[in-house]
Design a protein around this motif. Structure first.
Motif, mmCIF file in Angstrom:
data_model
loop_
_atom_site.group_PDB
_atom_site.id
_atom_site.type_symbol
_atom_site.label_atom_id
_atom_site.label_comp_id
_atom_site.label_asym_id
_atom_site.label_seq_id
_atom_site.Cartn_x
_atom_site.Cartn_y
_atom_site.Cartn_z
ATOM 1 N N SER A 92 0.460 -0.650 -0.335
ATOM 2 C CA SER A 92 -0.140 -0.066 0.379
ATOM 3 C C SER A 92 0.814 0.964 -0.383
ATOM 4 N N VAL A 93 0.423 1.992 -0.787
ATOM 5 C CA VAL A 93 1.295 3.454 -0.221
ATOM 6 C C VAL A 93 0.953 4.459 0.605
ATOM 7 N N GLY A 94 0.005 3.462 1.836
ATOM 8 C CA GLY A 94 0.676 3.870 2.630
ATOM 9 C C GLY A 94 1.331 3.781 4.044
ATOM 10 N N THR A 95 2.444 2.341 3.356
ATOM 11 C CA THR A 95 3.352 2.324 3.736
ATOM 12 C C THR A 95 4.767 2.825 3.059
ATOM 13 N N SER A 96 5.777 3.438 3.202
ATOM 14 C CA SER A 96 6.628 3.951 2.084
ATOM 15 C C SER A 96 7.679 2.441 1.928
ATOM 16 N N TYR A 97 7.958 1.621 3.047
ATOM 17 C CA TYR A 97 8.212 1.048 2.691
ATOM 18 C C TYR A 97 8.332 -0.434 1.746
ATOM 19 N N GLY A 98 7.377 -0.909 2.063
ATOM 20 C CA GLY A 98 6.358 -2.033 0.963
ATOM 21 C C GLY A 98 6.333 -3.573 1.753
ATOM 22 N N GLY B 42 -1.246 -17.183 5.050
ATOM 23 C CA GLY B 42 -0.525 -16.799 4.065
ATOM 24 C C GLY B 42 0.072 -15.720 5.541
ATOM 25 N N PRO B 43 1.627 -15.529 5.592
ATOM 26 C CA PRO B 43 2.075 -14.374 5.726
ATOM 27 C C PRO B 43 2.058 -13.751 6.506
ATOM 28 N N GLU B 44 1.703 -13.042 7.661
ATOM 29 C CA GLU B 44 1.691 -12.063 8.380
ATOM 30 C C GLU B 44 2.662 -11.362 8.864
ATOM 31 N N PHE B 45 2.182 -10.022 8.326
ATOM 32 C CA PHE B 45 3.465 -8.884 9.109
ATOM 33 C C PHE B 45 3.919 -9.070 10.679
ATOM 34 N N LEU B 46 5.122 -8.569 10.785
ATOM 35 C CA LEU B 46 5.367 -8.437 12.164
ATOM 36 C C LEU B 46 6.717 -7.338 12.599
ATOM 37 N N THR B 47 7.066 -6.981 11.941
ATOM 38 C CA THR B 47 8.118 -6.038 11.619
ATOM 39 C C THR B 47 9.098 -5.570 10.599
ATOM 40 N N TYR B 48 9.151 -4.133 9.965
ATOM 41 C CA TYR B 48 9.689 -3.795 9.396
ATOM 42 C C TYR B 48 11.599 -3.030 9.891
ATOM 43 N N PHE B 49 12.727 -3.775 9.188
ATOM 44 C CA PHE B 49 14.219 -2.695 9.253
ATOM 45 C C PHE B 49 14.276 -1.690 7.689
ATOM 46 N N GLN B 50 15.149 -0.840 8.559
ATOM 47 C CA GLN B 50 15.076 -0.095 7.263
ATOM 48 C C GLN B 50 17.113 0.321 7.796
ATOM 49 N N ASN B 51 17.908 -0.688 6.914
ATOM 50 C CA ASN B 51 19.288 -0.856 7.228
ATOM 51 C C ASN B 51 19.175 -1.332 9.080
ATOM 52 N N GLU B 52 19.654 -0.325 9.955
ATOM 53 C CA GLU B 52 19.445 -0.413 11.767
ATOM 54 C C GLU B 52 18.431 -0.077 12.303
ATOM 55 N N ALA B 53 17.228 0.094 11.383
ATOM 56 C CA ALA B 53 16.194 1.452 12.254
ATOM 57 C C ALA B 53 14.908 0.012 12.311
ATOM 58 N N GLN B 54 14.694 0.151 13.159
ATOM 59 C CA GLN B 54 13.534 -0.219 13.421
ATOM 60 C C GLN B 54 12.103 0.358 12.687
ATOM 61 N N LEU B 55 11.075 0.816 11.514
ATOM 62 C CA LEU B 55 10.900 1.686 11.048
ATOM 63 C C LEU B 55 9.542 1.267 11.520
ATOM 64 N N ASP B 56 8.947 0.130 11.652
ATOM 65 C CA ASP B 56 7.379 -0.259 12.211
ATOM 66 C C ASP B 56 7.402 -1.838 12.704
ATOM 67 N N LYS B 57 7.161 -1.655 13.776
ATOM 68 C CA LYS B 57 7.041 -3.308 14.752
ATOM 69 C C LYS B 57 5.245 -3.211 15.001
ATOM 70 N N SER B 58 4.460 -2.256 14.348
ATOM 71 C CA SER B 58 3.048 -2.360 14.549
ATOM 72 C C SER B 58 2.617 -4.363 14.166
ATOM 73 N N GLY B 59 3.494 -5.249 13.837
ATOM 74 C CA GLY B 59 2.891 -6.785 13.639
ATOM 75 C C GLY B 59 3.011 -7.402 15.074
ATOM 76 N N LEU B 60 3.329 -6.970 15.874
ATOM 77 C CA LEU B 60 4.696 -7.503 16.721
ATOM 78 C C LEU B 60 2.994 -8.072 17.966
ATOM 79 N N PRO B 61 3.176 -9.198 17.935
ATOM 80 C CA PRO B 61 1.797 -9.873 18.932
ATOM 81 C C PRO B 61 1.890 -9.314 20.177
ATOM 82 N N SER B 62 2.852 -8.843 21.052
ATOM 83 C CA SER B 62 3.110 -8.827 22.075
ATOM 84 C C SER B 62 4.424 -8.125 22.609
ATOM 85 N N ASP B 63 4.311 -7.183 24.105
ATOM 86 C CA ASP B 63 5.626 -7.242 24.011
ATOM 87 C C ASP B 63 6.575 -8.569 24.334
ATOM 88 N N ARG B 64 5.792 -9.633 24.651
ATOM 89 C CA ARG B 64 7.132 -11.041 24.554
ATOM 90 C C ARG B 64 8.209 -11.259 22.949
#
Lengths: 112, 113
Positions: A92-98, B42-64
């Protein structure tokens, strides 16, 4: 919220019997639609990316097409080695990183 | 060329144990993703890194669940105090640039008993 629905859940074909898999999607703005193949015990293998309605891509016996609401994966004269789970996903375009949202997959079985 | 590798391929943990799953992305790939795949889904998103930066962790199910990529290459997904519902295949994927097609590793199958 982005949503992807694939149909049918399972498809059985005879070798040489052409057919299509459907992927319906709802997304705020499509960055790209991706098709993957997944064999048992393995990770998804990238097949195609489609970016805009009307776009088509082909690879061997597979052809992917895209409209504003759905994508089709056409399989022409399939062989037993085409048996796998085919996954569709949207970015989605809602996320820039795919970040990808996947459907549940279609399990394709091709009998000799 | 070398693809994405993951280790271990299989992990059995007793409920309450901590586990660490490793991902080696394709060399030079900026983006790294973790997904969770339940059986028949199907796979479900957990988290994303751009280089060393964690830019999105919205899919992590819990603080565990905790992920890191300290030097911008290898990543580790850690699950503390595992529960039965954590049983799944954990997939790692990388892409050359953000938004490019993602290449997946073979996954780690985690079974919590």
């Amino acid at each position: 919220e982005d949503q992807v629905t694939q149909s049918p859940e399972a498809l059985r074909l005879q070798e040489g019997e052409s057919s299509s898999l459907n992927c319906s999607y709802t997304v705020s703005g499509l960055r790209g639609l991706f098709w993957y193949r997944q064999d048992p015990g393995k990770g998804p293998e990238f097949l195609f990316t489609l970016y805009s309605a009307g776009e088509e891509k082909e690879k061997e016996r597979l052809k992917a097409t895209l409209t504003k609401k759905e994508s089709f994966l056409h399989i022409t004269a399939p062989k037993p080695e085409d048996s796998a789970t085919y996954l569709c996903a949207v970015g989605s375009v809602g996320t820039s990183y795919g970040k990808l949202t996947f459907g549940q997959g279609t399990i394709l079985t091709v009998h000799p | 060329g070398a693809g994405v590798s993951q280790s271990p391929r299989y992990k059995v943990a007793k409920r309450g144990q901590d586990v660490a799953l490793r991902c080696d992305p394709i060399s030079g790939h900026v983006s790294l993703f973790w997904y969770q795949q339940a059986l028949g889904q199907g796979p479900e998103f957990l988290t994303y890194f751009q280089n060393e930066a964690q830019l999105d962790k919205s899919g992590l199910p819990s603080d565990r669940f905790f992920a890191e990529r300290p030097e911008g290459s290898v990543s580790t997904l850690k699950i503390q105090r595992t529960q039965q519902e954590d049983s799944a295949v954990y997939l790692c994927a990388s892409s050359l640039e953000p938004g490019d097609e993602q290449y997946f590793g073979p996954g780690t199958r985690l079974t919590v008993t």
